[in-house]
Design an enzyme around this catalytic site. Structure first.
Site, PDB file in Angstrom:
ATOM      1  N   ASN A   1     -16.496  27.615 -23.487  1.00  7.80           N
ATOM      2  CA  ASN A   1     -17.176  26.573 -22.730  1.00  7.80           C
ATOM      3  C   ASN A   1     -16.971  26.729 -21.219  1.00  7.80           C
ATOM      4  O   ASN A   1     -15.863  27.036 -20.782  1.00  7.80           O
ATOM      5  CB  ASN A   1     -16.645  25.198 -23.143  1.00  7.80           C
ATOM      6  CG  ASN A   1     -16.916  24.898 -24.605  1.00  7.80           C
ATOM      7  OD1 ASN A   1     -17.954  25.285 -25.148  1.00  7.80           O
ATOM      8  ND2 ASN A   1     -15.973  24.235 -25.243  1.00  7.80           N
TER       9      ASN A   1
ATOM     10  N   THR B   1     -40.163  25.300 -11.734  1.00  8.22           N
ATOM     11  CA  THR B   1     -40.481  23.950 -11.263  1.00  8.22           C
ATOM     12  C   THR B   1     -40.749  23.159 -12.538  1.00  8.22           C
ATOM     13  O   THR B   1     -41.194  23.739 -13.539  1.00  8.22           O
ATOM     14  CB  THR B   1     -41.728  23.912 -10.351  1.00  8.22           C
ATOM     15  OG1 THR B   1     -42.850  24.369 -11.107  1.00  8.22           O
ATOM     16  CG2 THR B   1     -41.567  24.802  -9.124  1.00  8.22           C
ATOM     17  N   HIS B   2     -40.431  21.873 -12.528  1.00 12.28           N
ATOM     18  CA  HIS B   2     -40.566  21.032 -13.733  1.00 12.28           C
ATOM     19  C   HIS B   2     -39.767  21.601 -14.903  1.00 12.28           C
ATOM     20  O   HIS B   2     -40.116  21.398 -16.061  1.00 12.28           O
ATOM     21  CB  HIS B   2     -42.036  20.870 -14.149  1.00 12.28           C
ATOM     22  CG  HIS B   2     -42.947  20.485 -13.025  1.00 12.28           C
ATOM     23  ND1 HIS B   2     -43.324  19.180 -12.769  1.00 12.28           N
ATOM     24  CD2 HIS B   2     -43.532  21.236 -12.048  1.00 12.28           C
ATOM     25  CE1 HIS B   2     -44.122  19.154 -11.710  1.00 12.28           C
ATOM     26  NE2 HIS B   2     -44.254  20.389 -11.247  1.00 12.28           N
TER      27      HIS B   2
ATOM     28  N   SER C   1       0.809  -1.219   0.000  1.00  9.59           N
ATOM     29  CA  SER C   1       0.000   0.000   0.000  1.00  9.59           C
ATOM     30  C   SER C   1       0.843   1.269   0.000  1.00  9.59           C
ATOM     31  O   SER C   1       0.291   2.370  -0.023  1.00  9.59           O
ATOM     32  CB  SER C   1      -0.942   0.013   1.204  1.00  9.59           C
ATOM     33  OG  SER C   1      -0.217  -0.167   2.408  1.00  9.59           O
TER      34      SER C   1
ATOM     35  N   ASN D   1      -2.657  -2.664  12.995  1.00 12.84           N
ATOM     36  CA  ASN D   1      -4.118  -2.525  12.898  1.00 12.84           C
ATOM     37  C   ASN D   1      -4.629  -1.311  13.682  1.00 12.84           C
ATOM     38  O   ASN D   1      -5.409  -0.518  13.163  1.00 12.84           O
ATOM     39  CB  ASN D   1      -4.803  -3.806  13.371  1.00 12.84           C
ATOM     40  CG  ASN D   1      -4.440  -4.990  12.503  1.00 12.84           C
ATOM     41  OD1 ASN D   1      -3.810  -4.812  11.455  1.00 12.84           O
ATOM     42  ND2 ASN D   1      -4.794  -6.185  12.926  1.00 12.84           N
TER      43      ASN D   1
ATOM     44  N   TYR E   1      -9.845  -6.822  11.943  1.00 12.75           N
ATOM     45  CA  TYR E   1      -9.182  -6.268  10.769  1.00 12.75           C
ATOM     46  C   TYR E   1      -9.145  -7.285   9.633  1.00 12.75           C
ATOM     47  O   TYR E   1      -8.856  -8.457   9.851  1.00 12.75           O
ATOM     48  CB  TYR E   1      -7.747  -5.826  11.112  1.00 12.75           C
ATOM     49  CG  TYR E   1      -6.994  -5.330   9.883  1.00 12.75           C
ATOM     50  CD1 TYR E   1      -7.142  -4.018   9.441  1.00 12.75           C
ATOM     51  CD2 TYR E   1      -6.184  -6.191   9.139  1.00 12.75           C
ATOM     52  CE1 TYR E   1      -6.503  -3.574   8.299  1.00 12.75           C
ATOM     53  CE2 TYR E   1      -5.533  -5.745   7.996  1.00 12.75           C
ATOM     54  CZ  TYR E   1      -5.702  -4.441   7.583  1.00 12.75           C
ATOM     55  OH  TYR E   1      -5.063  -4.003   6.453  1.00 12.75           O
TER      56      TYR E   1
ATOM     57  N   LYS F   1      -8.234   3.499   1.405  1.00 16.93           N
ATOM     58  CA  LYS F   1      -7.439   4.715   1.222  1.00 16.93           C
ATOM     59  C   LYS F   1      -7.534   5.347  -0.160  1.00 16.93           C
ATOM     60  O   LYS F   1      -7.783   6.556  -0.253  1.00 16.93           O
ATOM     61  CB  LYS F   1      -5.980   4.440   1.596  1.00 16.93           C
ATOM     62  CG  LYS F   1      -5.829   4.237   3.087  1.00 16.93           C
ATOM     63  CD  LYS F   1      -4.495   3.612   3.441  1.00 16.93           C
ATOM     64  CE  LYS F   1      -4.606   2.858   4.739  1.00 16.93           C
ATOM     65  NZ  LYS F   1      -5.544   1.705   4.678  1.00 16.93           N
TER      66      LYS F   1
ATOM     67  N   SER G   1     -12.514  25.839 -28.035  1.00 11.81           N
ATOM     68  CA  SER G   1     -12.536  24.612 -28.832  1.00 11.81           C
ATOM     69  C   SER G   1     -11.351  24.617 -29.786  1.00 11.81           C
ATOM     70  O   SER G   1     -10.960  25.669 -30.294  1.00 11.81           O
ATOM     71  CB  SER G   1     -13.841  24.550 -29.622  1.00 11.81           C
ATOM     72  OG  SER G   1     -13.691  23.693 -30.741  1.00 11.81           O
TER      73      SER G   1
ATOM     74  N   GLN H   1      -7.502  -2.101   3.671  1.00 15.37           N
ATOM     75  CA  GLN H   1      -6.408  -1.290   3.118  1.00 15.37           C
ATOM     76  C   GLN H   1      -6.892  -0.472   1.920  1.00 15.37           C
ATOM     77  O   GLN H   1      -6.370   0.606   1.649  1.00 15.37           O
ATOM     78  CB  GLN H   1      -5.267  -2.224   2.698  1.00 15.37           C
ATOM     79  CG  GLN H   1      -4.128  -1.555   1.973  1.00 15.37           C
ATOM     80  CD  GLN H   1      -2.941  -2.490   1.836  1.00 15.37           C
ATOM     81  OE1 GLN H   1      -2.271  -2.781   2.807  1.00 15.37           O
ATOM     82  NE2 GLN H   1      -2.687  -2.978   0.633  1.00 15.37           N
TER      83      GLN H   1
HETATM   84  N1  ARG Z   1      -1.392  -1.309   5.059  1.00 13.72           N
HETATM   85  C1  ARG Z   1      -2.344  -1.822   5.976  1.00 13.72           C
HETATM   86  C2  ARG Z   1      -3.688  -1.116   5.790  1.00 13.72           C
HETATM   87  O1  ARG Z   1      -3.689  -0.048   5.302  1.00 13.72           O
HETATM   88  C3  ARG Z   1      -1.880  -1.625   7.387  1.00 13.72           C
HETATM   89  C4  ARG Z   1      -2.460  -2.591   8.353  1.00 13.72           C
HETATM   90  C5  ARG Z   1      -1.937  -3.945   8.036  1.00 13.72           C
HETATM   91  N2  ARG Z   1      -2.253  -4.881   9.046  1.00 13.72           N
HETATM   92  C6  ARG Z   1      -2.036  -6.197   8.856  1.00 13.72           C
HETATM   93  N3  ARG Z   1      -2.340  -6.971   9.816  1.00 13.72           N
HETATM   94  N4  ARG Z   1      -1.519  -6.654   7.743  1.00 13.72           N
HETATM   95  O2  ARG Z   1      -4.737  -1.638   6.099  1.00 13.72           O
END
Ligand code: ARG
Length: 471
Positions: free
Chosen positions: A284, A154-155, A22, A109, A316, A324, A276, A321
């Site tokens: 535009n 309206t409408h 991640s 976690n 968890y 994000k 354009s 993950q």
């Molecule tokens: N990169 C993970 C997330 O964003 C962090 C937590 C990972 N925890 C684990 N037990 N692998 O969720």
């Protein structure tokens, strides 16, 4: 060397490593992660789990890392999977083995749950500033174009005339509710999951409240399983973001139509228009169109997050993950949309004459004429019938309600089944009174209730909005 690799034989498959990491997106949490770690280390010191010199060494190391992050000097190693392990390894590189004590009584976690709450808190604060800027733009335009009259619809059909300022202030109301939703979400998100451990609670006597207070949280999560697996605050934030985008999108749609020469009510300034590549005539309102388009992404992010959580058992799960990319993108999209719309609205050119001409089309003052009859004692339903007949006459004659002659008005009254209406036939003041009510100014002024479009009510609403914004 993978931090969790103690019992693993052989290397990770490259496809697996790339798929599960991640760091490509969670590096956005770097500062929050460091801030959370510093408070955690202080807590470990208070609990007697670290010596004072160890606390000092780790905190100094983390502060150094923070400076490196802020100066964009730290580079991320994809092999280290995520932001948490990247920072821990970077710390070890700088301060040595004592860094290995940082993760005492903590799991990634509860760490990531804490980071996300810290990130969201400051992100909501930034978005709130952008919402206020958008409100200021609307209030500024409402103040500048205070007398302009718009055909209220309206409408999508002409309904009743309203002040343009009244229309703009409707969006200020929506945005104020958005601010309230963001504040609610922030308040519920502002509790600390630190100390929840992996899922069962930390195995050390940590003073969770003290650490939470140090981080500016209002309290601690009450259940460790919930603490690590609750992402309600992400859903709430995305719901608030999506609704705010929908509000912007509705305004964007109106600006786009109003810019069409058939309406000709507004024109975006050159600084907020595009051309354009082929048609030299084009100008535009691109930013408005894109705000309308990007609302789809934010609505999609909300759907993503609800679907992501729907089938997750406690506690968890790695699925989390993926909260994000959706949250980060939605927040950035909303903030950019607010700022570009604020700029566009603040510089909008308004053609009051075109607005006014359109405001009178479609017999929009008919309700005001009926109201004038009601003030003379006629039942509203009868007045509605009489004015409908007058609208029919005006339409046949191709003229406005304010140009009908006395005989036409008298005939419509005489045809009514309302005895008071019939009695008005002989009253010579009635036709002039009805023609006056058919004017735009009279119609607008007649809606004189709290929240109505009468100029004095709109002026009062504008004053309230200005006071709230401190302008
Ligand atoms: N990169 C993970 C997330 O964003 C962090 C937590 C990972 N925890 C684990 N037990 N692998 O969720």
């Amino acid at each position: 060397m993978r931090m969790w690799g103690g019992r693993f034989e052989g290397a990770s498959d490259e496809r697996m490593a790339e798929f599960t990491r991640s760091i490509d997106f969670d590096h956005a949490l770097a500062v929050d992660d460091i801030v959370g770690s510093i408070a955690h280390v202080h807590g470990l010191g208070r609990a007697g789990l670290l010596e004072a010199d160890e606390v000092e060494a780790i905190v100094r190391g983390l502060e150094g890392l923070r400076a490196e992050v802020e100066a964009e000097k730290l580079t991320w190693d994809p092999a280290l999977e995520d932001i948490h392990m990247n920072l821990e390894v970077a710390l070890r590189d700088r301060i040595g083995p004592v860094a290995g004590r940082l993760h005492t009584g903590r799991s990634r976690n509860d760490q990531v749950a804490t980071d996300m709450r810290l990130w969201l808190r400051r992100t909501i604060d930034g978005i709130d500033v952008a919402v206020v800027e958008m409100e200021r733009a609307l209030v500024g335009l409402a103040g500048r174009e205070g007398e302009a009259i718009l055909p209220g619809m309206t409408h999508i059909q002409p309904a009743q005339p309203v002040l343009f300022a009244h229309h703009l202030l409707a969006y200020v109301e929506m945005l104020e509710r958005d601010r309230g939703r963001l504040a609610d979400c922030r308040r519920r998100a502002n509790v600390s999951p630190l100390g929840s451990g992996a899922l069962a609670g930390a195995g050390y006597p940590l003073d969770r409240e003290a650490t939470a207070a140090e981080l500016g949280f209002d309290g601690v999560t009450a259940n460790s399983l919930d603490g690590v697996s609750d992402r309600d605050f992400v859903v709430e934030a995305l719901a608030a973001f999506a609704l705010c985008m929908v509000h912007l999108s509705r305004l964007a749609e109106e600006i786009t139509w109003w810019s069409n020469p058939r309406f000709g009510f507004v024109r975006a300034s050159d600084s907020f228009s595009t051309g354009s590549s082929m048609m030299p005539n084009k100008k535009n309102p691109d930013p408005a169109e894109l705000v309308r388009g990007k609302s789809a992404r934010v609505i999609g992010a909300l759907t993503t997050m609800l679907t992501l959580l729907k089938g997750l058992p406690l506690a968890y799960q790695k699925d989390m993950q993926d909260d994000k990319p959706a949250l980060f993108d939605a927040a950035a999209t909303l903030k950019a949309s607010l700022l570009v719309m604020a700029g566009m609205v603040a510089t909008l050119n308004v053609n009051r004459d075109r607005m006014r001409a359109a405001a009178g089309e479609g017999y929009t003052t008919a309700t005001a004429v009926a109201d004038a009859l009601v003030r003379r004692g006629v039942a509203f339903r009868a007045a509605h019938h009489i004015v409908a007949a007058l609208v029919g006459e005006a339409e046949r004659g191709g003229e406005g309600l304010d140009a009908l002659d006395d005989a036409v008005i008298a005939a419509a009254l005489a045809a009514s089944d309302d005895s008071i209406a019939i009695a008005l036939v002989g009253d010579a003041t009635v036709p002039g009174e009805l023609r006056a009510a058919a004017g735009l100014e009279g119609a607008v002024a007649g809606c004189d209730v709290v929240g109505g479009t009468a100029p004095r009510r709109v002026a009062a609403a504008l004053a309230v909005a200005k006071a709230r914004l401190g302008i």
